[in-house]
Structure formats: C-alpha cells, structure tokens
Design an enzyme around this catalytic site. Structure first.
Site, PDB file in Angstrom:
ATOM      1  N   LYS B 142      -3.330  -4.093  -5.242  1.00 43.03           N
ATOM      2  CA  LYS B 142      -2.270  -3.126  -4.928  1.00 43.03           C
ATOM      3  C   LYS B 142      -2.749  -2.003  -4.007  1.00 43.03           C
ATOM      4  O   LYS B 142      -1.955  -1.439  -3.260  1.00 43.03           O
ATOM      5  CB  LYS B 142      -1.712  -2.526  -6.217  1.00 43.03           C
ATOM      6  CG  LYS B 142      -1.101  -3.549  -7.182  1.00 43.03           C
ATOM      7  CD  LYS B 142       0.310  -3.932  -6.806  1.00 43.03           C
ATOM      8  CE  LYS B 142       0.889  -4.968  -7.775  1.00 43.03           C
ATOM      9  NZ  LYS B 142       2.203  -5.471  -7.350  1.00 43.03           N
ATOM     10  N   GLU B 164       7.584   2.562  -8.252  1.00 43.90           N
ATOM     11  CA  GLU B 164       7.889   1.891  -9.503  1.00 43.90           C
ATOM     12  C   GLU B 164       6.622   1.174  -9.939  1.00 43.90           C
ATOM     13  O   GLU B 164       5.748   0.892  -9.119  1.00 43.90           O
ATOM     14  CB  GLU B 164       9.005   0.862  -9.290  1.00 43.90           C
ATOM     15  CG  GLU B 164       8.547  -0.509  -8.738  1.00 43.90           C
ATOM     16  CD  GLU B 164       7.938  -0.458  -7.334  1.00 43.90           C
ATOM     17  OE1 GLU B 164       8.181   0.537  -6.629  1.00 43.90           O
ATOM     18  OE2 GLU B 164       7.206  -1.392  -6.967  1.00 43.90           O
ATOM     19  N   SER B 437      -6.065 -11.473  -8.460  1.00 46.22           N
ATOM     20  CA  SER B 437      -5.403 -10.277  -7.929  1.00 46.22           C
ATOM     21  C   SER B 437      -5.823  -8.985  -8.620  1.00 46.22           C
ATOM     22  O   SER B 437      -5.707  -7.906  -8.050  1.00 46.22           O
ATOM     23  CB  SER B 437      -3.892 -10.434  -8.012  1.00 46.22           C
ATOM     24  OG  SER B 437      -3.499 -10.724  -9.340  1.00 46.22           O
TER      25      SER B 437
HETATM   26  C1  LIG Z   1      -3.118  -7.586 -10.999  1.00 43.92           C
HETATM   27  C2  LIG Z   1      -1.750  -7.923 -10.536  1.00 43.92           C
HETATM   28  N1  LIG Z   1      -1.508  -9.120  -9.979  1.00 43.92           N
HETATM   29  C3  LIG Z   1      -0.289  -9.476  -9.567  1.00 43.92           C
HETATM   30  C4  LIG Z   1       0.790  -8.641  -9.707  1.00 43.92           C
HETATM   31  C5  LIG Z   1       2.137  -9.129  -9.261  1.00 43.92           C
HETATM   32  O1  LIG Z   1       2.630  -8.537  -8.115  1.00 43.92           O
HETATM   33  P1  LIG Z   1       2.698  -9.302  -6.749  1.00 43.92           P
HETATM   34  O2  LIG Z   1       3.425 -10.577  -6.975  1.00 43.92           O
HETATM   35  O3  LIG Z   1       3.428  -8.375  -5.854  1.00 43.92           O
HETATM   36  O4  LIG Z   1       1.324  -9.540  -6.282  1.00 43.92           O
HETATM   37  C6  LIG Z   1       0.605  -7.367 -10.253  1.00 43.92           C
HETATM   38  C7  LIG Z   1       1.738  -6.437 -10.392  1.00 43.92           C
HETATM   39  O5  LIG Z   1       1.709  -5.441 -11.047  1.00 43.92           O
HETATM   40  C8  LIG Z   1      -0.698  -7.015 -10.682  1.00 43.92           C
HETATM   41  O6  LIG Z   1      -0.934  -5.814 -11.241  1.00 43.92           O
END
Ligand SMILES: Cc1ncc(COP(=O)(O)O)c(C=O)c1O
Lengths: 293, 498
Positions: B142, B164, B437
């Site tokens: 993020k 948000e 992620s």
């Molecule tokens: C660690 C992590 N991965 C994935 C996501 C999912 O979001 P996005 O699909 O935008 O990557 C989030 C959302 O809060 C997250 O904190």
C-alpha cells in the site's frame, strides 16, 4: 437577476426541454409544466422529497398525496439504496430502514402510480444509478412512464455516462434532472444544462443531504450561472429545512427542494406532521409580483 | 473523457450469484470459458495480447466497457484536477525522481524476490518465488500508492488527506505518508474492521491520524468508502481523497496502478536475473485489485505468463458468504466505476464476507473486470480455510508470517502449482511468482483465534477496548454531521483536543 422564463423558447403552454437541447418528441415535460404552473401564479415551485417504502409502500403513497394536497408542486420519491453517498444521516437512516423492511425497487412504480392517480403533482423518482441499471434502463423508463412518472433525478449520474438514459428518456418522454454544483465549471454547466430536461437541480452547497442552519450564498450565484448557461428552470436543493430558507431561495430560483426536514417530520410525526410542515414550507413561496418574476 | 461505450457487451452468466447459493454451471463462468487451464489460451501464443496489441499502461477512463465516472457532479471538478495533475506529474522527471527516491530510501525498494523452497514442495514441486511487498515500510504494497498520491495532493495545494481502510494497511500507509509530508490525515474504517484490526487503529493514531469508525451498513470497507466520499464532497477544496485500491472513478484505477507498476517491473527483472527466464504463472490476491494489477502489469504483454487473481471465497462461494466479485458478481456501478459487483436483483450491493478485512469488498477494480472478460487473467475464489492453511504453511516452511490477504494468493498458487506440474517430468521446470502483498503482524490475533492458540473470548476482550474508544470518536462524528459542520473530522479532532 431576472430572467424571462420564455426567452429560451420553452413556454408555459408547451413546456419542454432546457433551452439548448432539441425539442423532445412525445409527451411534454411534466416537471416543466408543474414549475410553469407555479410560475403562472407568480411564485416558485415547492419540490418535496420522501424515500420510498419508509416505513412501507402504502405510507409513501399516502405521504405523497399529503405533500401534493398541502402545497408541493413536484414530488421526489427516493429509491432506497445500499450505498447512498450523497445522503446524510437522516435520509440514510430512513432508507436503511426501508430496505430492512423489505423494500423492493419494483414497488416504486406502484408508488408513483398511486400518487399520480390522486394528485396533479409531477412525480419524479430520485435514484442512484445502479438500481436502474440492474432492472435495465429501458425497462425502468418504460415502467416509470406507464406509472405516470415525470422522470428521474440522478445524483450519481453525469451526462457523460448517461447515453442509455438519454435514449430511453427521449423514447418515453421522461425528464432528466441532472445536478450542477458550486464546483461545476462553465463548460460542465453548459453540458449538463444541454443534457437536462424539465429542470436543472442546483446543489446549494458542497456537501450531502441534511438540514443546515443557513443557506449558502453560493446557491444564488450557481443559479445565475446555470441560467447563463442556458437553463430555463433551475431549482435549488440540499440543506433547505424551513419556510424562511424557502422564501430566500424562492427569491432567485424556479423551485425549492426540501428533503431531510420532511423525512425527519415523517419519522417523528407520521403523515400528519409531514402535511403540517409542507403547509408551513409552502408559506415561504413568494407571493405574486415580487422581485424574481 | 471519451464517449460512453455501448451497454454491457455480455452480462455475466453467473446470475446464480443472486441466489447466493449456486455456482454457475461448468463452462459458463468466465474462468471456464477463457481460462488458460481449459484450453482456449493454453499456449498463450494466441492470447489476446497477440490480437489487440499491448495491454500495458491502459490510461482509462474505460477498460473495455468498464471504468468511467459514476460520481456526483460535485466531485467531477476534483477528479478533473486530479487527472490533470497526475498526467503532468507522470511525465515530469522531478516527480518521478521524487517517487524513486522515496521508494528507495523510505520504503526500502526494491523489495526482495525470495525463493520459497520448502513451501514449494506443497505446490507440486514447482519453483516458487515470493515478491516481498511485506518487507516494505509499513508492511505492505500500500505504501507505493500513498506516497505517490500524497505527493500529488501537495502538488494540488491540498493540506488534508482522507482515506478508507479495510485491513488498516492502507490507513496506516496513508497516515505514514501524511506524517512524512506534513498533511492532516483522517481515516474512515468500518467499525467491524476496527475490531478485527485493533492494532492498526492504534498504529494510525500513533502516526497522528484521526480514525473514524463507520457504523453504517455492513461496517466494512465499502461503507468506509461511502463515508470518505461524503467527507470529500464537503471538503474537496482542502482535501484529497487518497483511495487505497485500483478501483473508483477515473483517474483512480489507472493512477493507483501506475504507482504499483514498480512491483511488476522489479519482479520481472528479478525473476529473469534469478532464473534466466519468465515465470509460467504470477499469482496475487484481489481485494480492490491494486497489488494484483501492480504485479500483473509487468507481465501483461508476456503471453506465455499465466496470470491468476485470487478472490476471497469466504465460507465458500456456494454459501453466499464470500467476496468473490468476479467469480460470481455481475456488472454494475459502485463507488464511481462500472465493474463486476456483488449485488442482488434490485441492484443493492450485497455484503461481502471474508476472514481477511482487506479482501472484504463487494466490488473490484474495472481493469480486472476487463482482463477477466478477455481471458487474460483467471480469477478464482479461495476460501477462508484454504487461505488459513496456506498462512500456516508459509509460517512453518519459510519463517514468514504473511498477511491473510496474501495467504489467498499463496493458497491459489498451491493449486496452480499442482495443476501446472501435474504431467511434468520435472516439476521444478515450472516457475511461479507470488505477490506477497503484506506481512501478517496485524493478523496475529485473528490467526491465533482461528488456530485456537488463544481463546476467542480473550481476543474479543482485547479488542473491545479499542472498539469502545472508536465508538467515542463515532459519536463525535455523528454530532458533527448533525450540526452541519463541514468537516466531520475537524470537529472530531477538536473534541479530541488535537
Ligand atoms: C496486505 C494486503 N494485501 C492485499 C490487500 C487487498 O487490496 P488490493 O486488492 O487493492 O491489493 C490489502 C488491503 O487492505 C492488504 O492489506
């Protein structure tokens, strides 16, 4: 600013589209006709909002009839929606309750038919766009026209995304009430006015629905700018809650839109309280011969 | 903006979603119709890239028939200003240098690409590489997006950012960027999520942000977005809405992707360097779709690379309690874009369910809807249980505690690895990159409860305190709104003595 309502070619006898758009075939604009009837009496129109199905469908029909009998020239029935980003807490609470009570979108047509059968008021539906998309824009329009509805007020639809709606509203002779805001540029005002039919909804402030203690001065400028962009009828809403505010806005706009205050009255005192407030609000409409007309 | 595209080309066949109870019949879902595993795109050579040219750098506002701006007129001027600022910035060497500097010296990029050898044994023996976004400052991908947007906010002369958050990761990242750049920060977070992610609430507060719990609707991410939009309408002169995923009205989907493209660029270069060739598959989890589009972007024009997005299957898609938007949703508009959407017969948004707060969203970014329709990316659901198994597996085989969101990608990669290696003599010939992620520090309590390491009541008590504090702020917010104060948050701040 005084604007001759007829300069654009729309007349009280044949109310039609906003000035710069081509004449719409089929039925004349019901909203424009209702505003022009008020104008012929030398006053602005009163436009009253209530949500559908709050607390149930029959109450909405009764409430709509009460609005019309107590001074509303146009009635806006809002479709309760799960994600009402333009609404403040009072309307949110009401629409959330309506959904919890089992409100179904198709009942909007029964409500519109129930009110138009009993009154002369123009009945518009205010709706976020996804419920219309889900039913199908053409199908929604067909059923709304069949129910005697005047058209749609669309808070989250801008003309750029409205090609299906432009087509369907044309086909069924429905009004397209788009919004303009204090943040709208002159180019956007012109585009929105051109796409509108019936009237243009000027948002009085940058914000969501809810009562405000004072009407912002930006509203008057926005009405003037919207007229300058070619609009024949501009109505002001958002935050209007009492007769004094109605009187102030009626001094420069073609119609005054009230929502939250009516929803709160309906919530607290049912249809009788709604009727009383409507009578009171309509007392704020300008008498004939005052400065705006 | 371009003219509106024709109406929906093909509505999703999965009407079955509406009952919430049935899967689409075999062969009717998008995945079955166009997914690489069913033959239509098996060798990739005849893939859509070959037909339509590059998929990279799609600028919006439309992705096929998706995207656009389904927004109140009040916000269009702000979207125009943002678009203009972004379009100038992305070709401005100064801006790009600023981003590169922050990425390197603040976030800690490039993030590593780590081979997960022991984990790989559970994925059919394919070679598995983890793109370590968990190692970024603040613990997830993020940060890439918030630094970019916060810089844009400054360029626009805005002094306040709102955001948000679901898992709290985007809120923490936003609070971080705001602190770094001297901006006021207000984060809207569903009350349910405040409970699930109590630690992140405290983290945001430590960073100087005001957290406003949202008690409307399902009290999760979608309702937090609604509340942030209401704030934005009222405060747009001073405020930038720092949307946290590649969804929403134009220019957000293309802009958020732009700031995350670095993930895919790095991953592509790193896998080439470490293995000498492109991977066979890239896997990512899908909430709104930002981490996924970031890593996919690097490989969109490599037809031999299969791309997989894993949505939250919750209790199982057949139960109706899930967040598998592309798998079972149908096109609609929510939060400014046309995309797949979990909705009922009346077009009301259906509440999503997932153990992972960051994936608990009934919508998805419009570029993913498009990539799904054309078959370039396959989207599949992963249940809570599958994700938690993969979560535990990564902890125990690699010594890495993943975010539960990312665990969905891990679980999906296990399935993909098993499928792709099924009839291969040497499974190690198959290479899979997973976008890890985020890290799981924020999820320790949820995981501990799931695996019965602490009793659920203790966990509930631990978070009750946070919820009570959050509720105090909520009460302030409501009274601020009722009194017509333009800035809910300013009021809340005042009351909190800030
Ligand atoms: C660690 C992590 N991965 C994935 C996501 C999912 O979001 P996005 O699909 O935008 O990557 C989030 C959302 O809060 C997250 O904190």
């Amino acid at each position: 600013m005084t604007v001759d309502p007829n300069v654009s070619g729309s007349t009280a006898e044949t109310p039609g589209t906003e000035s710069s758009s081509p004449e719409t075939p089929g039925a004349p604009s019901k909203s424009a006709a209702a505003i022009d009837r008020a104008r012929a009496q030398g006053r602005a129109a009163l436009i009253c909002y209530i949500p559908a199905g709050y607390p149930d469908v029959q109450t909405t029909i009764d409430a709509g009839i009460a609005l019309a009998r107590n001074g509303a020239d146009l009635i806006e029935i809002g479709i309760p929606y799960s994600d009402p980003v333009m609404d403040g807490s009072v309307i949110q609470a009401a629409t959330t309750e309506a959904i919890a009570n089992g409100f179904r979108v198709s009942s909007i047509f029964d409500i519109v038919a129930g009110i138009t059968a009993a009154t002369d008021a123009a009945v518009l539906v205010m709706t976020y766009w996804n419920p219309v998309l889900r039913l199908g824009v053409d199908e929604f329009s067909r059923r709304l026209a069949a129910a005697g509805g005047a058209g749609l007020i669309t808070p989250d639809l801008i003309p750029e995304e409205a090609s299906q709606w432009l087509e369907a509203s044309q086909k069924y002779g429905l009004d397209r009430v788009f919004l303009v805001a204090p943040s709208s540029t002159p180019e956007r005002l012109a585009r929105t006015v051109e796409a509108s039919r019936g009237f243009v909804y000027a948002v009085s402030i940058m914000g969501v629905t809810g009562t405000r203690t004072a009407v912002s001065s930006t509203a008057e400028q926005l009405v003037a700018d919207t007229r300058a962009a070619g609009a024949a009828r501009v109505c002001v809403g958002l935050g209007v809650s009492n007769a004094d505010q109605v009187r102030e806005i009626a001094g420069y706009a073609d119609g005054v839109i009230v929502g939250t205050a009516l929803v709160a009255a309906l919530r607290d005192g049912g249809v009788p309280a709604l009727a009383d407030l409507t009578t009171d609000l309509s007392s704020g409409l300008l008498p004939a011969g005052t400065e705006a007309h | 903006m371009a003219t509106t595209p024709a109406a929906s080309p093909q509505d999703h066949p999965a009407d079955a979603f509406l009952s919430g109870a049935t899967r689409p019949a075999e062969g009717t879902s998008i995945d079955a119709a166009a997914g690489p595993d069913t033959g239509t795109r098996a060798d990739g050579a005849a893939g859509p890239a070959a037909r339509t040219g590059s998929f990279r750098h799609a600028a919006g506002p439309y992705f096929g028939s998706y995207g656009g701006r389904w927004m109140p007129e009040s916000l269009i001027a702000a979207l125009d200003e943002l678009e203009e600022t972004f379009e100038k910035a992305k070709v401005d060497p100064d801006f790009l240098a600023q981003i590169a500097d922050l990425n390197k010296n603040y976030s800690g990029r490039p993030s590593l690409l780590t081979e997960a050898k022991r984990f790989a044994l559970h994925a059919g023996g394919a070679r598995i590489f983890l793109k370590r976004e968990d190692l970024n400052h603040t613990g997830s991908h993020k940060i890439n997006n918030v630094l970019g947007q916060a810089l844009l906010a400054k360029r626009m002369g805005k002094t306040r950012v709102i955001a948000e958050t679901g898992a709290g990761q985007h809120g923490v990242a936003s609070a971080t960027a705001a602190a770094l750049l001297g901006l006021e920060c207000v984060v809207y977070m569903g009350a349910e999520d405040c409970r699930r992610q109590a630690l992140n609430v405290a983290r945001m507060q430590l960073l100087g942000a005001t957290v406003i719990p949202v008690t409307n609707g399902s009290q999760t991410l979608k309702d937090a977005i609604n509340e942030a939009l209401r704030d934005w309408v009222a405060n747009v002169d001073s405020t930038h809405y720092l949307l946290g995923t590649a969804a929403g009205a134009h220019p957000f989907p293309a802009m958020v992707r732009f700031f995350h493209e670095v993930i895919g660029e790095e991953a592509r270069a790193q896998i080439l360097e470490q293995t000498g060739r492109l991977p066979d598959a890239v896997c990512a989890c899908i909430g709104g779709g930002s981490n996924a589009i970031g890593i996919f972007h690097g490989f969109l024009d490599d037809p031999s690379v299969r791309l997989y997005g894993f949505e939250a299957g919750g209790d199982g898609v057949e139960t109706g309690r899930h967040a598998a938007t592309i798998t079972l949703g149908r096109p609609g508009v929510l939060h400014g874009a046309r995309s797949y959407l979990m909705q009922d017969e009346d077009g009301q948004t259906v509440e999503s369910h997932s153990i992972s707060a960051g994936l608990d969203y009934p919508g998805v970014g419009p570029e993913h809807a498009y990539l799904a329709d054309i078959g370039r990316v396959s989207y599949e659901p992963i249940t809570d249980a599958e994700a938690m198994d993969a979560f535990q597996l990564l902890c125990r085989t690699e010594g890495i505690i993943p975010a539960i969101e990312s665990a969905h990608a891990l679980a999906g990669a296990i399935k993909v690895g098993q499928r792709l290696t099924a009839d291969q003599a040497d499974p190690a010939e198959t290479i899979i990159v997973i976008n890890l992620s985020g890290r799981g520090d924020k999820d320790v309590e949820t995981a501990a409860a799931w695996f019965d390491l602490i009793d659920a009541e203790t966990a509930a008590e631990a978070s009750a305190e946070a919820v009570i504090r959050a509720a105090d702020t909520a009460a302030d917010q409501v009274s601020a709104a009722a009194s017509g104060t333009p800035s809910h948050a300013a009021e809340a701040n005042r009351r909190n003595g800030k």
